[in-house]
Design an enzyme around this catalytic site. Structure first.
Site, PDB file in Angstrom:
ATOM      1  CB  CYS A  49      -0.906  -0.020   1.239  1.00 51.95           C
ATOM      2  SG  CYS A  49      -1.709   1.563   1.536  1.00 51.95           S
ATOM      3  CB  CYS A  52       1.000   1.384   4.727  1.00 53.55           C
ATOM      4  SG  CYS A  52      -0.542   0.466   5.047  1.00 53.55           S
ATOM      5  CG  ASN A  74      -2.864  12.974  -6.003  1.00 56.45           C
ATOM      6  OD1 ASN A  74      -2.142  12.208  -6.645  1.00 56.45           O
ATOM      7  ND2 ASN A  74      -4.143  12.736  -5.780  1.00 56.45           N
ATOM      8  CG  ASP A  75       3.064  11.056  -5.134  1.00 59.10           C
ATOM      9  OD1 ASP A  75       3.805  11.973  -4.753  1.00 59.10           O
ATOM     10  OD2 ASP A  75       2.740  10.092  -4.399  1.00 59.10           O
ATOM     11  CG  HIS A 112      -4.065  -1.224   4.731  1.00 61.35           C
ATOM     12  ND1 HIS A 112      -3.708  -0.397   3.689  1.00 61.35           N
ATOM     13  CD2 HIS A 112      -4.715  -2.272   4.162  1.00 61.35           C
ATOM     14  CE1 HIS A 112      -4.113  -0.916   2.541  1.00 61.35           C
ATOM     15  NE2 HIS A 112      -4.727  -2.053   2.795  1.00 61.35           N
ATOM     16  CG  ASN A 152     -13.796   8.974  -4.644  1.00 60.75           C
ATOM     17  OD1 ASN A 152     -14.861   9.555  -4.629  1.00 60.75           O
ATOM     18  ND2 ASN A 152     -12.787   9.338  -5.428  1.00 60.75           N
ATOM     19  N   GLY A 158     -14.614   3.694  -7.144  1.00 62.65           N
ATOM     20  CA  GLY A 158     -13.403   4.145  -7.817  1.00 62.65           C
ATOM     21  C   GLY A 158     -12.234   4.430  -6.906  1.00 62.65           C
ATOM     22  CB  SER A 160      -6.957   3.979  -6.836  1.00 63.41           C
ATOM     23  OG  SER A 160      -6.620   5.192  -6.221  1.00 63.41           O
ATOM     24  CG  HIS A 163      -4.218   3.437   4.132  1.00 67.25           C
ATOM     25  ND1 HIS A 163      -3.253   2.632   4.695  1.00 67.25           N
ATOM     26  CD2 HIS A 163      -4.350   4.507   4.953  1.00 67.25           C
ATOM     27  CE1 HIS A 163      -2.810   3.205   5.813  1.00 67.25           C
ATOM     28  NE2 HIS A 163      -3.460   4.342   5.989  1.00 67.25           N
ATOM     29  CG  HIS A 165      -7.134   7.777   0.946  1.00 66.30           C
ATOM     30  ND1 HIS A 165      -7.564   6.487   0.684  1.00 66.30           N
ATOM     31  CD2 HIS A 165      -7.136   8.418  -0.253  1.00 66.30           C
ATOM     32  CE1 HIS A 165      -7.794   6.353  -0.621  1.00 66.30           C
ATOM     33  NE2 HIS A 165      -7.553   7.510  -1.212  1.00 66.30           N
ATOM     34  CD  GLN A 167      -8.173  11.902  -4.375  1.00 67.12           C
ATOM     35  OE1 GLN A 167      -7.583  12.702  -5.115  1.00 67.12           O
ATOM     36  NE2 GLN A 167      -8.767  10.813  -4.831  1.00 67.12           N
ATOM     37  CG  HIS A 295     -24.620  21.166   2.559  1.00 61.86           C
ATOM     38  ND1 HIS A 295     -24.562  22.500   2.205  1.00 61.86           N
ATOM     39  CD2 HIS A 295     -24.597  20.479   1.395  1.00 61.86           C
ATOM     40  CE1 HIS A 295     -24.512  22.605   0.887  1.00 61.86           C
ATOM     41  NE2 HIS A 295     -24.522  21.402   0.369  1.00 61.86           N
ATOM     42  CG  HIS A 297     -24.108  16.715  -0.918  1.00 59.10           C
ATOM     43  ND1 HIS A 297     -25.456  16.894  -0.997  1.00 59.10           N
ATOM     44  CD2 HIS A 297     -23.562  17.936  -1.175  1.00 59.10           C
ATOM     45  CE1 HIS A 297     -25.730  18.161  -1.284  1.00 59.10           C
ATOM     46  NE2 HIS A 297     -24.589  18.819  -1.388  1.00 59.10           N
ATOM     47  CD  GLU A 316     -31.566   6.437 -14.308  1.00 57.75           C
ATOM     48  OE1 GLU A 316     -31.255   6.115 -15.478  1.00 57.75           O
ATOM     49  OE2 GLU A 316     -32.266   5.731 -13.577  1.00 57.75           O
ATOM     50  CD  GLN A 322     -35.972   5.477 -11.869  1.00 56.88           C
ATOM     51  OE1 GLN A 322     -34.844   5.036 -11.884  1.00 56.88           O
ATOM     52  NE2 GLN A 322     -36.989   4.793 -11.372  1.00 56.88           N
TER      53      GLN A 322
HETATM   54  O1  LIG Z   1      -7.724  10.000  -7.336  1.00 55.44           O
HETATM   55  P1  LIG Z   1      -8.067   8.550  -7.338  1.00 55.44           P
HETATM   56  O2  LIG Z   1      -8.590   8.039  -6.027  1.00 55.44           O
HETATM   57  O3  LIG Z   1      -6.951   7.689  -7.874  1.00 55.44           O
HETATM   58  O4  LIG Z   1      -9.254   8.430  -8.399  1.00 55.44           O
HETATM   59  C1  LIG Z   1     -10.617   8.488  -8.112  1.00 55.44           C
HETATM   60  O5  LIG Z   1     -11.053   9.785  -7.708  1.00 55.44           O
HETATM   61  C2  LIG Z   1     -10.918  10.832  -8.674  1.00 55.44           C
HETATM   62  C3  LIG Z   1     -11.535  12.098  -8.120  1.00 55.44           C
HETATM   63  O6  LIG Z   1     -12.908  11.969  -7.886  1.00 55.44           O
HETATM   64  C4  LIG Z   1     -11.563  10.459 -10.012  1.00 55.44           C
HETATM   65  O7  LIG Z   1     -11.231  11.416 -10.973  1.00 55.44           O
HETATM   66  C5  LIG Z   1     -11.104   9.080 -10.484  1.00 55.44           C
HETATM   67  O8  LIG Z   1     -11.825   8.710 -11.640  1.00 55.44           O
HETATM   68  C6  LIG Z   1     -11.332   8.055  -9.370  1.00 55.44           C
HETATM   69  O9  LIG Z   1     -10.897   6.770  -9.777  1.00 55.44           O
HETATM   70  O1  LIG Z   2     -34.683  -0.579 -17.077  1.00 53.95           O
HETATM   71  P1  LIG Z   2     -33.513  -1.475 -16.789  1.00 53.95           P
HETATM   72  O2  LIG Z   2     -32.689  -1.797 -18.005  1.00 53.95           O
HETATM   73  O3  LIG Z   2     -33.898  -2.698 -16.028  1.00 53.95           O
HETATM   74  O4  LIG Z   2     -32.599  -0.618 -15.796  1.00 53.95           O
HETATM   75  C1  LIG Z   2     -31.547   0.203 -16.192  1.00 53.95           C
HETATM   76  O5  LIG Z   2     -31.988   1.386 -16.881  1.00 53.95           O
HETATM   77  C2  LIG Z   2     -32.805   2.297 -16.144  1.00 53.95           C
HETATM   78  C3  LIG Z   2     -33.063   3.518 -16.992  1.00 53.95           C
HETATM   79  O6  LIG Z   2     -31.875   4.220 -17.310  1.00 53.95           O
HETATM   80  C4  LIG Z   2     -32.157   2.668 -14.819  1.00 53.95           C
HETATM   81  O7  LIG Z   2     -33.082   3.409 -14.050  1.00 53.95           O
HETATM   82  C5  LIG Z   2     -31.707   1.433 -14.033  1.00 53.95           C
HETATM   83  O8  LIG Z   2     -30.986   1.841 -12.891  1.00 53.95           O
HETATM   84  C6  LIG Z   2     -30.813   0.572 -14.933  1.00 53.95           C
HETATM   85  O9  LIG Z   2     -30.390  -0.598 -14.248  1.00 53.95           O
END
Ligand SMILES: O=P(O)(O)O[C@H]1O[C@H](CO)[C@@H](O)[C@H](O)[C@H]1O
Ligand SMILES: O=P(O)(O)O[C@H]1O[C@H](CO)[C@@H](O)[C@H](O)[C@H]1O
Lengths: 345, 345
Positions: A49, A52, A74-75, A112, A152, A158, A160, A163, A165, A167, A295, A297, A316, A322
């Site tokens: 890692c 670590c 970040n490298d 880790h 993340n 995503g 990577s 550990h 952490h 960003q 806030h 999210h 979507e 949706q």
């Molecule tokens: O920076 P990481 O952890 O390698 O990468 C992750 O976070 C980034 C920031 O949201 C995204 O752009 C990458 O697609 C995702 O894999």
């Molecule tokens: O309708 P499906 O193919 O079962 O479902 C797929 O498409 C929909 C419409 O984009 C999405 O809401 C679902 O999350 C996705 O799994």
């Protein structure tokens, strides 16, 4: 509210966009992708890692033997402090601008195998203190317009590296999401003479049906307009614009509410619950931003189980978000689980 | 344009939002999620598939022994024609409205193993004819405000079934994405007296660096503002507002360009390339929509290979979209592959 048992749309006043709610759509059979459940690691130190303590990173630097929070640049940064301005293009439809900034990595803990849900209150408070110092430091740079702190969590989101952490990306311009929220909060303030999230917080506290967790300083709800199945919004009860406005006891309360939220998430499907989370707070420039209300999210992908996620795809991506269950039923399920982590019972 | 080799942001005039471009970020090592490559099936008929001819669907209906395109109402529709209007809520911050509509499934072909990339020109033309008839029929209903035709291709994109098919969701209101585009096209028209995508199409045809494929009627580019690594935009050369404006030879040209595009996608990583795609076209109500210009968006998730995708997570969900390679380099790679499908050489 039984009429909300049929398909309808709900309005998100923070982004000024709509979401389509189709209750009971999870009754359809699922023959699509099934992911791997994300378990917990019992590896406290991983020699492979690059986060670590004591290990060498891909960029060639060696991590110190850190014992609490450890922060580094970040490298493979997506932003650089000195990118040149792009030259003129052949058409006003081909518009480019420089975007300068800094990308940092914040390791929460040397162990880790941990996650925020498993860390102690005092350890999480140390992380909140570090975020506050980073927000203050990066915001003070003449070049910084906005500081985005985000985590993340989980391979499905995503990450990577497992550990613990997060960003921090500090940008020259305010990115579109907080820019949209700024506009919405400004418009609400000039129309109603009050703060959008102060008013919303009181409405949710009064109704109760979408509350997931709370303490003296924070309320966690599945917002009325949630897009992701178990999306939550962490709202400060006081009108705090950013981490810079927090007292030490408010930082401690934030640590408490983040732990409550992540423990409930893990308990829902008895897994290390994947998510993207981050803070939205006042931009660094352009006045005192009285309209802004701090806030967080949480955007978690899971829908049916630890292995079947919601796909935000076709309709979507091309139409509008949706969702397949109501925010009220999601909140009820998150409220119903224990607030003690399932691995520590 | 060597200054575009550094991080910068580009403007999307269709959505009026920005994207952060960080060229060469794919040089960072990847220890994150690796998906399964999506291969081709050699099963022409699958007794378990609820879309194959003659099979019984989850809802209990039995499919006819269809021989070309087959269309039916979705058994688990996200929209219903007669949802009741939600009642009043306790606060203007809890806003809900009825959203009535219809969801249909369009099977492209009886053969379970095919995809658009593998179907014949004549077969795809039959699909385009069916889309046109559906657009006309659904748009004519008094209740329909917008018709969204979209295809989720591949398990990675949430397709719940590999049988070649797409969906059509007809909604009462214009969803946020086409509503944003409508506003942008209207504003452009009133400012410049011309059509945004007519002008953009000419700019791209003149520059050439972002072109992926073309024929007499359509141009396919990785747009200047692409978010997904290999995102493409299919633009009509003529000012066509919707499928309703097409001549038979324009429908044939659309079939040709969709085949060219999907074949190049499959050839890029020699896999059945996953994507979400769909058409944006004039809304059904509210005048003749002279501002509208028919186009298709392809949003494919892959970045590094057939198994490593781009994750639009943390910074992207909370801040703004970010991409790791330039649109110009993506277009160059898609242009460089053969236009004959790799399994048919
Ligand atoms: O920076 P990481 O952890 O390698 O990468 C992750 O976070 C980034 C920031 O949201 C995204 O752009 C990458 O697609 C995702 O894999
Ligand atoms: O309708 P499906 O193919 O079962 O479902 C797929 O498409 C929909 C419409 O984009 C999405 O809401 C679902 O999350 C996705 O799994």
């Amino acid at each position: 509210m039984s009429d909300l048992a049929f398909p309808h749309r709900r309005y998100n006043p923070l982004r000024r966009e709509w979401v389509l709610v189709s209750p009971h759509r999870t009754q359809r059979p699922w023959q699509g992708e099934v992911n791997q459940a994300s378990g917990f690691s019992d590896l406290h130190y991983d020699p492979q890692c690059y986060l670590c303590p004591g290990n060498t990173r891909a960029g060639g630097h060696t991590n110190p033997s850190y014992e609490s929070v450890f922060i580094f640049d970040n490298d493979y940064a997506a932003l650089l402090p000195d990118s040149p301005a792009p030259g003129a293009t052949a058409s006003p439809l081909l518009r480019a601008e420089a975007e300068r900034g800094r990308c940092r990595v914040v390791c929460f803990h040397p162990d880790h195998s941990l996650t925020l849900a498993l860390m102690s209150h005092a350890e999480i408070e140390g992380v909140v203190d570090a975020w506050t110092a980073q927000y203050n430091e990066l915001c003070a740079l003449p070049q910084t317009g906005y500081v985005q702190i985000f985590e993340n969590r989980g391979a499905m989101m995503g990450a990577s590296n497992p550990h613990p952490h997060c960003q921090i990306w500090a940008t020259e311009h305010v990115p579109d999401e907080p820019a949209k929220e700024t506009e919405a909060m400004l418009a609400y303030r000039s129309e109603h003479g009050s703060c959008l999230l102060c008013d919303y917080q009181k409405t949710e506290a009064g109704q109760g049906t979408r509350i997931v967790a709370e303490n003296d300083e924070f309320l966690v709800v599945v917002p009325w307009w949630a897009v992701w199945p178990f999306e939550t919004l962490v709202i400060a009860r006081q009108h705090l614009r950013s981490l810079a406005d927090f007292t030490q006891s408010q930082r401690a309360a934030l640590a408490d509410i983040l732990k409550q939220t992540t423990v409930r998430y893990d308990n829902l499907f008895e897994t290390s619950f994947p998510y993207t989370m981050g803070f939205h707070q006042a931009p660094c420039k352009g006045g005192d931003h009285e309209e802004w209300h701090f806030h967080a999210h949480y955007y978690p992908p899971l829908l049916r189980s630890a292995t079947v996620r919601k796909f935000m795809v076709g309709f979507e991506m091309l139409g509008m978000p949706q969702r397949d269950i109501t925010p009220e039923s999601a909140a009820e399920r998150l409220r119903a689980v224990s607030d003690t982590h399932f691995t520590r019972r």
